[in-house]
Structure formats: C-alpha cells, structure tokens
Design a protein around this motif. Structure first.
Motif, PDB file in Angstrom:
ATOM      1  N   VAL A 161       0.803  -1.223   0.000  1.00 17.59           N
ATOM      2  CA  VAL A 161       0.000   0.000   0.000  1.00 17.59           C
ATOM      3  C   VAL A 161       0.840   1.280   0.000  1.00 17.59           C
ATOM      4  O   VAL A 161       0.614   2.188  -0.820  1.00 17.59           O
ATOM      5  N   GLU A 162       1.799   1.393   0.900  1.00 12.61           N
ATOM      6  CA  GLU A 162       2.481   2.677   1.110  1.00 12.61           C
ATOM      7  C   GLU A 162       3.287   3.170  -0.091  1.00 12.61           C
ATOM      8  O   GLU A 162       3.202   4.355  -0.437  1.00 12.61           O
ATOM      9  N   PRO A 163       4.092   2.323  -0.739  1.00 13.20           N
ATOM     10  CA  PRO A 163       4.841   2.851  -1.888  1.00 13.20           C
ATOM     11  C   PRO A 163       3.937   3.393  -2.986  1.00 13.20           C
ATOM     12  O   PRO A 163       4.254   4.421  -3.612  1.00 13.20           O
ATOM     13  N   GLU A 164       2.814   2.736  -3.227  1.00 15.67           N
ATOM     14  CA  GLU A 164       1.913   3.188  -4.300  1.00 15.67           C
ATOM     15  C   GLU A 164       1.268   4.527  -3.933  1.00 15.67           C
ATOM     16  O   GLU A 164       1.144   5.421  -4.778  1.00 15.67           O
ATOM     17  N   LEU A 165       0.831   4.665  -2.679  1.00 15.30           N
ATOM     18  CA  LEU A 165       0.239   5.935  -2.254  1.00 15.30           C
ATOM     19  C   LEU A 165       1.273   7.060  -2.306  1.00 15.30           C
ATOM     20  O   LEU A 165       0.959   8.187  -2.693  1.00 15.30           O
ATOM     21  N   ALA A 166       2.500   6.758  -1.905  1.00 12.84           N
ATOM     22  CA  ALA A 166       3.559   7.774  -1.972  1.00 12.84           C
ATOM     23  C   ALA A 166       3.811   8.177  -3.415  1.00 12.84           C
ATOM     24  O   ALA A 166       4.027   9.364  -3.714  1.00 12.84           O
ATOM     25  N   ALA A 167       3.782   7.214  -4.328  1.00 13.14           N
ATOM     26  CA  ALA A 167       3.990   7.520  -5.753  1.00 13.14           C
ATOM     27  C   ALA A 167       2.863   8.387  -6.301  1.00 13.14           C
ATOM     28  O   ALA A 167       3.107   9.336  -7.056  1.00 13.14           O
ATOM     29  N   LEU A 168       1.642   8.073  -5.923  1.00 13.82           N
ATOM     30  CA  LEU A 168       0.502   8.868  -6.383  1.00 13.82           C
ATOM     31  C   LEU A 168       0.562  10.295  -5.844  1.00 13.82           C
ATOM     32  O   LEU A 168       0.068  11.239  -6.477  1.00 13.82           O
ATOM     33  N   SER A 169       1.158  10.468  -4.660  1.00 10.94           N
ATOM     34  CA  SER A 169       1.262  11.795  -4.047  1.00 10.94           C
ATOM     35  C   SER A 169       2.414  12.613  -4.613  1.00 10.94           C
ATOM     36  O   SER A 169       2.436  13.840  -4.462  1.00 10.94           O
ATOM     37  N   ALA A 170       3.367  11.962  -5.264  1.00  8.06           N
ATOM     38  CA  ALA A 170       4.625  12.616  -5.634  1.00  8.06           C
ATOM     39  C   ALA A 170       4.477  13.825  -6.555  1.00  8.06           C
ATOM     40  O   ALA A 170       5.071  14.882  -6.285  1.00  8.06           O
ATOM     41  N   MET A 210       4.126  10.881   3.906  1.00 11.55           N
ATOM     42  CA  MET A 210       4.559  10.376   2.603  1.00 11.55           C
ATOM     43  C   MET A 210       3.397   9.866   1.756  1.00 11.55           C
ATOM     44  O   MET A 210       3.497   9.806   0.532  1.00 11.55           O
ATOM     45  N   ILE A 211       2.283   9.493   2.365  1.00 11.08           N
ATOM     46  CA  ILE A 211       1.160   8.965   1.589  1.00 11.08           C
ATOM     47  C   ILE A 211       0.108  10.030   1.283  1.00 11.08           C
ATOM     48  O   ILE A 211      -0.917   9.736   0.675  1.00 11.08           O
ATOM     49  N   GLU A 212       0.368  11.267   1.733  1.00  9.00           N
ATOM     50  CA  GLU A 212      -0.559  12.366   1.470  1.00  9.00           C
ATOM     51  C   GLU A 212      -0.091  13.131   0.232  1.00  9.00           C
ATOM     52  O   GLU A 212       1.123  13.284   0.019  1.00  9.00           O
ATOM     53  N   ARG A 256       8.187   5.626  -5.375  1.00  7.62           N
ATOM     54  CA  ARG A 256       7.696   4.274  -5.093  1.00  7.62           C
ATOM     55  C   ARG A 256       8.851   3.350  -4.721  1.00  7.62           C
ATOM     56  O   ARG A 256       8.788   2.612  -3.726  1.00  7.62           O
ATOM     57  N   ASP A 257       9.928   3.408  -5.508  1.00 10.73           N
ATOM     58  CA  ASP A 257      11.072   2.532  -5.252  1.00 10.73           C
ATOM     59  C   ASP A 257      11.747   2.855  -3.920  1.00 10.73           C
ATOM     60  O   ASP A 257      12.177   1.945  -3.196  1.00 10.73           O
ATOM     61  N   ALA A 258      11.844   4.150  -3.593  1.00  8.48           N
ATOM     62  CA  ALA A 258      12.516   4.546  -2.352  1.00  8.48           C
ATOM     63  C   ALA A 258      11.743   4.077  -1.123  1.00  8.48           C
ATOM     64  O   ALA A 258      12.330   3.573  -0.157  1.00  8.48           O
TER      65      ALA A 258
END
Length: 258
Positions: A103-112, A150-152, A211-213
């Motif tokens: 969940v978290e990497p994808e949400l962080a990517a969407l927020s980037a 990070m997910i916002e 996402r990778d980070a």
C-alpha cells in the motif's frame, strides 16, 4: 511494587479518570501506549477488572477498547475476562510488512507529482526532528508523522484507517529491534540517511523513484528486523514470544525464529 497487571505502578498503565475525552478513546490510547512502550510486554496476561481499577473507569470502555486492540492485533482476548499482549512472531512481522509494502509505496507515488516545496521542507524537518533526539521517547511521534505524510495527499480515509493499526503493530517490533539508546550516534546516522533517501526521491516528484525509495526502505526494515530476531540472545527472544524458560524447556527449547 508491581500492581495487578504485573507492572510497576509508577511505570505502567496510568489512570485516565481525570482526563477529558471519550472514555473509550482514553482507555484505548493508554493501553496502546503501554503496549508500544513495552510496559505491557508480549505474553503478559492481564484482566479486565485489574485494568478497570487501574485506569479509574468502568468496565464498559475497557471492554470496548480491548475489542479494538484485538482487532488491531495488539492483544488476544479469552472468554474468561482475561487477555494477553500478543507475542511477537516473525511470520506476523512478515504479514504486517507485506501489507505495508503493498500500500504505502503506491500511495507515496501517487502523491509525488503534486507535492509542494513546503511539504518537502516539512518532510526534511521531520527527519531532523526524528533523529536529532534519538535518546528520547519523542523520537517515535515525528517518525510516524513522516511516514503518514509520505502517503498524502493521495491517501483516502480508508487507507488511513487500514494503515493506522499496521503502523501500531509494526512499531512494537521497531521499538524492540531498533534500539537508539544502545548506540545513539550510529543509530541516528544510519536511520537519518535511510529517510533522507526518501526525501530526495520526494524532491524529484518522480512517482517511480518515490515508489522505489519507499519500498526499498520498508523492505530493508523488514530484513533488518528479521535478522535481529534471529540473532538476539535467547532470553530476549523468550520474552518477545511470551514464553518463560520453563515452558520453553517443556517444548524442547524451540523459539519463535524466522
């Protein structure tokens, strides 16, 4: 002197009778705090009457708080009005991080892409705050705030509701494995560097890099904790698994390892 929960009154669960908030929220917060801090250790049994007396409230909010804590995986209830703090287990840790990594990497990517300069500066400030006072209990709050930030803004209410108990559950392991008191300077340097890499990725506003980070950070944490759980001394592992030495001898000395 130990109280009925088997923990010192001065350092254990505290009365919530005089605090202002809903009784269930106060009880939930106080029991969760005691579990995450280790004052109620894994495997430690306690009873609803004992909690009711120590917290200074009726049994109704205590029972409701315990039901919520059981749903979060922090305690296990029995029909006899008793409960134990859920023992720590490598398989549980893997399950917790499998969900976080999903969940978290994808949400962080969407927020980037939409992250502002101010938000990135705030992330950087949280890293400085988190690892500037590694010897204090204050370490944990900004660390959790960092991962939440990070997910916002991509996270929905459902995402937050799902991740909150996962963060609670993983924090129990993190507190036991990552000990900032034992080697504060090396702890701060290593962990700050790991979080700086996430902030650098956020500055790029590149979803794939973010996402990778985040994924790499979570995977590294999981690998480190599993390694530490394998290599820690037997006495600590017995305490983590909620088993005393006598019961371990009865089962041939087997310990929960990965």
């Amino acid at each position: 002197m130990p109280d009925q929960l088997g923990v010192a009154v001065d350092g254990g669960v505290r009365s919530v009778a005089s605090r202002k908030a809903s009784a269930v929220d106060l009880v939930l917060h106080e029991i969760r705090r005691s579990i995450l801090s280790g004052e109620l250790p894994p495997g430690r049994p306690f009873t609803v009457p004992a909690l009711t007396e120590q917290l200074g409230v009726s049994h109704v909010p205590v029972r409701e708080a315990l039901r919520q804590l059981e749903a979060q995986g922090l305690i296990t209830l029995s029909p006899s009005r008793s409960a134990i703090v859920t023992p720590l287990d490598p398989d549980d840790l893997r399950a917790i991080y499998r969900l976080r990594i999903t969940v978290e990497p994808e949400l962080a990517a969407l927020s980037a892409p939409d992250r502002t300069d101010e938000e990135i500066a705030s992330l950087d400030a949280l890293v400085r705050e988190t690892f500037g006072e590694v010897l204090q209990e204050a370490f944990w709050a900004p660390h959790r705030t960092f991962h939440a930030a990070m997910i916002e803004p991509a996270a929905s209410d459902w995402d937050r509701r799902m991740l909150a108990p996962l963060w609670d559950a993983s924090e129990r392991y993190t507190r036991l494995v990552f000990d900032p008191v034992e080697a504060p300077e090396s702890f701060a340097e290593h962990r700050a560097h790991a979080h700086d890499a996430i902030v650098d990725a956020a500055r790029s506003r590149d979803p794939r890099r973010v996402r990778d980070a985040v994924r790499e950070h979570l995977e590294d944490n999981l690998a480190t904790m599993l390694h530490e759980m394998r290599t820690l001394d037997a006495a600590r592992r017995q305490r983590w698994s909620g088993r005393d030495q006598d019961s371990d001898q009865e089962t041939g000395g087997r310990l929960a390892t990965s």
